[in-house]
Scaffold this motif. Structure first.
Motif, PDB file in Angstrom:
ATOM      1  N   ARG A 490       0.866  -0.963   0.260  1.00 51.15           N
ATOM      2  CA  ARG A 490       0.033  -0.065  -0.344  1.00 51.15           C
ATOM      3  C   ARG A 490       0.963   1.286   0.146  1.00 51.15           C
ATOM      4  NH1 ARG A 490      -1.230   3.433   3.960  1.00 51.15           N
ATOM      5  NH2 ARG A 490      -0.122   2.292   5.307  1.00 51.15           N
ATOM      6  N   ILE A 491       1.932   1.034   0.645  1.00 52.09           N
ATOM      7  CA  ILE A 491       2.963   2.302   0.721  1.00 52.09           C
ATOM      8  C   ILE A 491       3.552   2.400  -0.768  1.00 52.09           C
ATOM      9  CG2 ILE A 491       5.590   3.400   1.615  1.00 52.09           C
ATOM     10  CD1 ILE A 491       4.375   1.801   3.994  1.00 52.09           C
ATOM     11  N   LEU A 492       4.050   1.555  -1.041  1.00 50.32           N
ATOM     12  CA  LEU A 492       4.176   1.862  -2.479  1.00 50.32           C
ATOM     13  C   LEU A 492       3.531   2.241  -3.760  1.00 50.32           C
ATOM     14  CD1 LEU A 492       7.060   1.351  -4.351  1.00 50.32           C
ATOM     15  CD2 LEU A 492       5.909  -1.547  -4.896  1.00 50.32           C
ATOM     16  N   LYS A 493       1.938   1.652  -4.123  1.00 50.37           N
ATOM     17  CA  LYS A 493       0.470   2.671  -4.589  1.00 50.37           C
ATOM     18  C   LYS A 493       0.885   4.326  -4.020  1.00 50.37           C
ATOM     19  CE  LYS A 493      -1.252  -1.891  -4.817  1.00 50.37           C
ATOM     20  NZ  LYS A 493      -1.999  -2.691  -4.802  1.00 50.37           N
ATOM     21  N   ASP A 494       0.945   4.165  -2.561  1.00 55.94           N
ATOM     22  CA  ASP A 494       0.284   5.281  -2.834  1.00 55.94           C
ATOM     23  C   ASP A 494       1.469   6.517  -2.862  1.00 55.94           C
ATOM     24  OD1 ASP A 494      -1.727   4.162  -1.590  1.00 55.94           O
ATOM     25  OD2 ASP A 494      -1.286   4.723   0.795  1.00 55.94           O
ATOM     26  N   GLU A 495       2.208   6.153  -2.500  1.00 49.76           N
ATOM     27  CA  GLU A 495       3.702   6.545  -3.032  1.00 49.76           C
ATOM     28  C   GLU A 495       4.066   6.897  -4.832  1.00 49.76           C
ATOM     29  OE1 GLU A 495       7.425   6.795  -1.721  1.00 49.76           O
ATOM     30  OE2 GLU A 495       7.942   5.251  -3.327  1.00 49.76           O
ATOM     31  N   SER A 496       3.576   6.582  -4.985  1.00 52.72           N
ATOM     32  CA  SER A 496       3.115   6.016  -7.247  1.00 52.72           C
ATOM     33  C   SER A 496       2.264   7.244  -7.405  1.00 52.72           C
ATOM     34  CB  SER A 496       3.216   4.829  -7.494  1.00 52.72           C
ATOM     35  OG  SER A 496       4.557   3.779  -7.775  1.00 52.72           O
ATOM     36  N   LYS A 497       1.271   7.429  -6.291  1.00 56.90           N
ATOM     37  CA  LYS A 497       0.519   8.432  -6.663  1.00 56.90           C
ATOM     38  C   LYS A 497       0.418   9.967  -6.497  1.00 56.90           C
ATOM     39  CE  LYS A 497      -3.813   5.371  -5.976  1.00 56.90           C
ATOM     40  NZ  LYS A 497      -5.117   5.309  -4.860  1.00 56.90           N
ATOM     41  N   ASP A 498       1.563   9.590  -5.463  1.00 55.84           N
ATOM     42  CA  ASP A 498       2.223  11.209  -5.415  1.00 55.84           C
ATOM     43  C   ASP A 498       2.782  11.670  -6.443  1.00 55.84           C
ATOM     44  OD1 ASP A 498       0.524  11.739  -2.942  1.00 55.84           O
ATOM     45  OD2 ASP A 498       1.968  10.365  -2.346  1.00 55.84           O
ATOM     46  N   LEU A 499       4.004  10.296  -6.583  1.00 53.16           N
ATOM     47  CA  LEU A 499       5.496  10.787  -7.806  1.00 53.16           C
ATOM     48  C   LEU A 499       4.702  10.918  -9.509  1.00 53.16           C
ATOM     49  CD1 LEU A 499       7.349   8.128  -6.401  1.00 53.16           C
ATOM     50  CD2 LEU A 499       8.107  10.404  -6.522  1.00 53.16           C
ATOM     51  N   ALA A 500       3.615  10.630  -9.365  1.00 52.78           N
ATOM     52  CA  ALA A 500       3.029  10.369 -10.536  1.00 52.78           C
ATOM     53  C   ALA A 500       2.664  12.526 -10.755  1.00 52.78           C
ATOM     54  CB  ALA A 500       1.684  10.271 -10.967  1.00 52.78           C
ATOM     55  N   ALA A 501       2.178  12.932  -9.763  1.00 55.30           N
ATOM     56  CA  ALA A 501       1.805  14.499  -9.564  1.00 55.30           C
ATOM     57  C   ALA A 501       3.459  15.418  -9.594  1.00 55.30           C
ATOM     58  CB  ALA A 501       1.116  14.826  -8.971  1.00 55.30           C
ATOM     59  N   LYS A 502       4.376  14.826  -9.658  1.00 55.36           N
ATOM     60  CA  LYS A 502       5.706  15.504 -10.022  1.00 55.36           C
ATOM     61  C   LYS A 502       6.471  15.100 -11.717  1.00 55.36           C
ATOM     62  CE  LYS A 502       6.910  14.928  -5.327  1.00 55.36           C
ATOM     63  NZ  LYS A 502       8.192  14.428  -4.415  1.00 55.36           N
ATOM     64  N   PRO A 503       7.162  16.061 -11.456  1.00 54.40           N
ATOM     65  CA  PRO A 503       8.258  16.363 -12.793  1.00 54.40           C
ATOM     66  C   PRO A 503       8.858  15.256 -12.930  1.00 54.40           C
ATOM     67  CG  PRO A 503       8.586  18.261 -11.938  1.00 54.40           C
ATOM     68  CD  PRO A 503       7.424  17.574 -11.595  1.00 54.40           C
ATOM     69  N   ALA A 504       9.541  15.030 -14.449  1.00 53.83           N
ATOM     70  CA  ALA A 504      10.387  13.477 -13.784  1.00 53.83           C
ATOM     71  C   ALA A 504      11.961  13.790 -12.812  1.00 53.83           C
ATOM     72  CB  ALA A 504      10.708  12.913 -15.516  1.00 53.83           C
ATOM     73  N   TRP A 505      12.294  14.678 -13.629  1.00 59.86           N
ATOM     74  CA  TRP A 505      13.209  14.867 -13.210  1.00 59.86           C
ATOM     75  C   TRP A 505      13.530  15.263 -10.755  1.00 59.86           C
ATOM     76  CZ3 TRP A 505      14.090  19.595  -9.728  1.00 59.86           C
ATOM     77  CH2 TRP A 505      13.216  20.467 -10.215  1.00 59.86           C
ATOM     78  N   GLN A 506      12.296  15.411 -10.624  1.00 54.83           N
ATOM     79  CA  GLN A 506      12.166  15.364  -8.849  1.00 54.83           C
ATOM     80  C   GLN A 506      12.045  14.066  -8.716  1.00 54.83           C
ATOM     81  OE1 GLN A 506       8.853  18.765  -7.781  1.00 54.83           O
ATOM     82  NE2 GLN A 506      10.795  19.926  -7.703  1.00 54.83           N
ATOM     83  N   ASN A 507      11.191  13.426  -9.184  1.00 53.58           N
ATOM     84  CA  ASN A 507      10.890  11.131  -9.611  1.00 53.58           C
ATOM     85  C   ASN A 507      12.338  11.323  -8.486  1.00 53.58           C
ATOM     86  OD1 ASN A 507      10.430   9.358  -9.135  1.00 53.58           O
ATOM     87  ND2 ASN A 507       8.522   8.991 -10.636  1.00 53.58           N
ATOM     88  N   TYR A 508      12.154  10.702  -7.230  1.00 55.31           N
ATOM     89  CA  TYR A 508      13.366   9.608  -7.150  1.00 55.31           C
ATOM     90  C   TYR A 508      14.036   8.932  -7.557  1.00 55.31           C
ATOM     91  CZ  TYR A 508      11.236   6.623  -3.940  1.00 55.31           C
ATOM     92  OH  TYR A 508      10.631   5.750  -3.941  1.00 55.31           O
ATOM     93  N   ARG A 509      13.023   8.100  -7.908  1.00 63.10           N
ATOM     94  CA  ARG A 509      12.786   6.901  -8.737  1.00 63.10           C
ATOM     95  C   ARG A 509      13.629   6.299 -10.174  1.00 63.10           C
ATOM     96  NH1 ARG A 509       6.535   3.970  -8.259  1.00 63.10           N
ATOM     97  NH2 ARG A 509       6.535   4.423  -5.963  1.00 63.10           N
ATOM     98  N   TYR A 510      13.619   7.784 -11.407  1.00 63.33           N
ATOM     99  CA  TYR A 510      14.337   8.341 -12.011  1.00 63.33           C
ATOM    100  C   TYR A 510      15.881   8.222 -12.092  1.00 63.33           C
ATOM    101  CZ  TYR A 510       9.798   7.861 -13.986  1.00 63.33           C
ATOM    102  OH  TYR A 510       8.000   7.565 -15.480  1.00 63.33           O
TER     103      TYR A 510
END
Length: 527
Positions: A490-510
């Protein structure tokens, strides 16, 4: 002994640097350390560049600065495995552990273990960290730094060099707390990188060609990955390096404390990724200069003279002063961080739990007095290491014997709700007991021929077996006490939703993906 011609101009550059690198952080941090959050965690207001530079500067002690060039001179670039694996460990840290650390609001790693398990784990881990920090990390950094100063200034006794470095480092920790330490680390990391870049540029200009350096390198000297029969770093031992690296970057109070002071989780993650990129530069800035020195000066008395020789022989006045400042930066940034880390654990893991009504102002004063006490201990102990050279060489491998159970406890505790306080206690007592027995049997006694990096892998599985086995037959804590400290999908899913609203350069996964790709390219290139 090599003659290093240090002029008054070089010394003037160093003195100006020393004054500025102390005055500026203390001035910028004025008025921000009156409570425990301000003194021990910088008000939890660090932004990502400060975190990244501080992580890098804290890790790169004087022994690293000189020692990596020496390793390059004597055996080639295999030592770089400790650097690129650090980038991997930092990615593991920001994905799996940092979110829970910040969510819990703790001051120390032992305090986190109490939240997840019980006070027994807290006190054992705090005692272990304090002992290792004082007698291994801090004393080792000061001893190596004292030797560097004695090499450059033969008329200065070892204990005098140690005392000077201790005072320079202690000023930051005593008067400014972590906030001033991190600002100082940021300045010192920049000076360190500048000094190393100057030496690299001078070496590249002086060597006949890249091919000449490759030809001068020892056998397999240009390969990061070594064969299985390599005595120093066989390739199966890389898993052991990863275990030690995860402990150092993800469980060790000295390092993690910087990210505990992050303004937000994003800043903690971005700063850690930035530190990973900085670690990758060490191949070029610190190890290859050692091979360049081998090309230019094949008959040095000791490999550790590689860095100072190439710096003082090739660089002009003033630039040599910057390199001297970089050496001091590398030493003092590590020591001031250790002093602050130890004072935090003594105050927050022992004094506050035992005297819960102590005021914030009193806790800060206790932290300051602890800093002074630790300074006295290391000033007395560090110069004595010279009398125990054989024993000290054994201590360099001690982390492989005592840290794997810690890694097991942290990861099982976060990934498995069923991990119990009794299981963690068993892993601590049993894992550390077996590890210490193995250290004296294998490293000191030489009764068994077994590489210390292999020992790290074995001890990790022993720690996993102990915590899981005992947890299966003992009572775990109620779910409401640990729900926020357990990883779920659930933590992973919630975080994915939050990251979707950020530009790619701010996404720690990228960002992490880019770091891993760059790491892979370097490793494959120098395979």
């Amino acid at each position: 002994m090599q003659d290093f011609n240090i002029t008054w101009i070089d010394i003037t550059v160093v003195v100006i640097y020393l004054i500025a690198s102390r005055a500026i952080p203390l001035w910028l941090n004025r008025g921000k350390k009156s409570d425990t959050g301000g003194f021990f965690l910088g008000g939890r207001n660090f932004v990502w560049p400060m975190i990244g530079f501080s992580l890098f500067a804290t890790n790169m002690s004087g022994s690293s600065f000189v020692g990596m060039a020496g390793a390059g001179y004597s055996s080639g670039i295999a030592v770089y495995s400790y650097e690129w694996i650090a980038a991997v460990a930092l990615v593991v840290f920001i994905f799996m552990l940092l979110p829970f650390y910040l969510r819990s609001g703790v001051f120390t790693m032992p305090e986190f273990l109490e939240r997840r398990f019980d006070s027994r784990s807290r006190y054992i881990f705090a005692g272990m960290l304090i002992f290792l920090s004082i007698f291994l990390d801090c004393a080792g950094a000061l001893y190596a730094g004292g030797l560097v100063i004695q090499t450059l200034f033969p008329s200065i006794d070892l204990w005098v060099g140690v005392l000077i470095l201790t005072i320079l480092a202690g000023i930051m920790s005593f008067f400014g707390g972590l906030g001033a330490v991190v600002i100082s680390d940021t300045i010192q990391a920049c000076v360190l990188l500048l000094g190393a870049a100057l030496v690299l540029a001078a070496g590249l200009y002086a060597i006949p060609s890249w091919d000449a350096m490759v030809q001068a390198a020892p056998e397999n000297g240009m390969s990061i990955i070594r064969p299985i029969d390599d005595p120093s770093l066989p390739w199966p031992g890389l898993f052991g390096v990863l275990i030690i690296g995860i402990y150092f970057w993800a469980n060790n109070q000295l390092i993690v404390q910087r990210t505990l002071g992050a303004k937000t989780l994003d800043h903690g993650r971005w700063g850690s990724i930035f530190a990973g990129f900085l670690k990758l530069t060490s191949l070029f800035l610190m190890i290859l200069p050692g091979l360049m020195a081998l090309t230019l000066y094949p008959d040095l008395k000791t490999p550790d003279l590689a860095f100072p020789t190439i710096a003082f022989d090739l660089l002009p006045i003033v630039l040599r002063g910057i390199v001297l400042a970089a050496l001091i930066a590398a030493i003092t940034s590590t020591v001031d961080s250790i002093l602050n880390s130890v004072s935090t654990m003594v105050t927050m893991d022992f004094v506050k739990p035992l005297r819960p009504h102590t005021s914030d102002a009193a806790l800060v004063r206790i932290g300051q007095m602890t800093t002074v006490a630790v300074m006295l201990i290391v000033v007395l102990w560090a110069p004595q290491i010279i009398h125990f050279q054989s024993l000290w060489s054994y201590f360099q491998s001690i982390l492989a014997y005592v840290t794997p159970p810690v890694v097991a406890i942290f990861f099982v505790g976060i990934l498995w709700r069923g991990a119990t306080p009794a299981g963690a206690f068993a892993a601590f007592v049993g894992g550390l007991g077996i590890g210490i027995l193995g250290f004296f049997t294998i490293q000191v006694g030489g009764l068994v021929d077994f590489h210390f990096l292999y020992s790290a892998s074995v001890l990790l599985f022993i720690g996993l077996a102990l915590i899981i086995g005992v947890s299966l037959v003992t009572q775990h804590k109620p779910g409401e006490e640990v729900d926020e400290l357990i990883w779920t999908t659930r933590i992973l899913k919630d975080e994915s939703k939050d990251l979707a609203a950020k530009p790619a350069w701010q996404n720690y996964r990228y960002q992490s993906l880019v770091l891993m790709v760059v790491t892979a390219i370097i490793v494959i290139w120098f395979w």
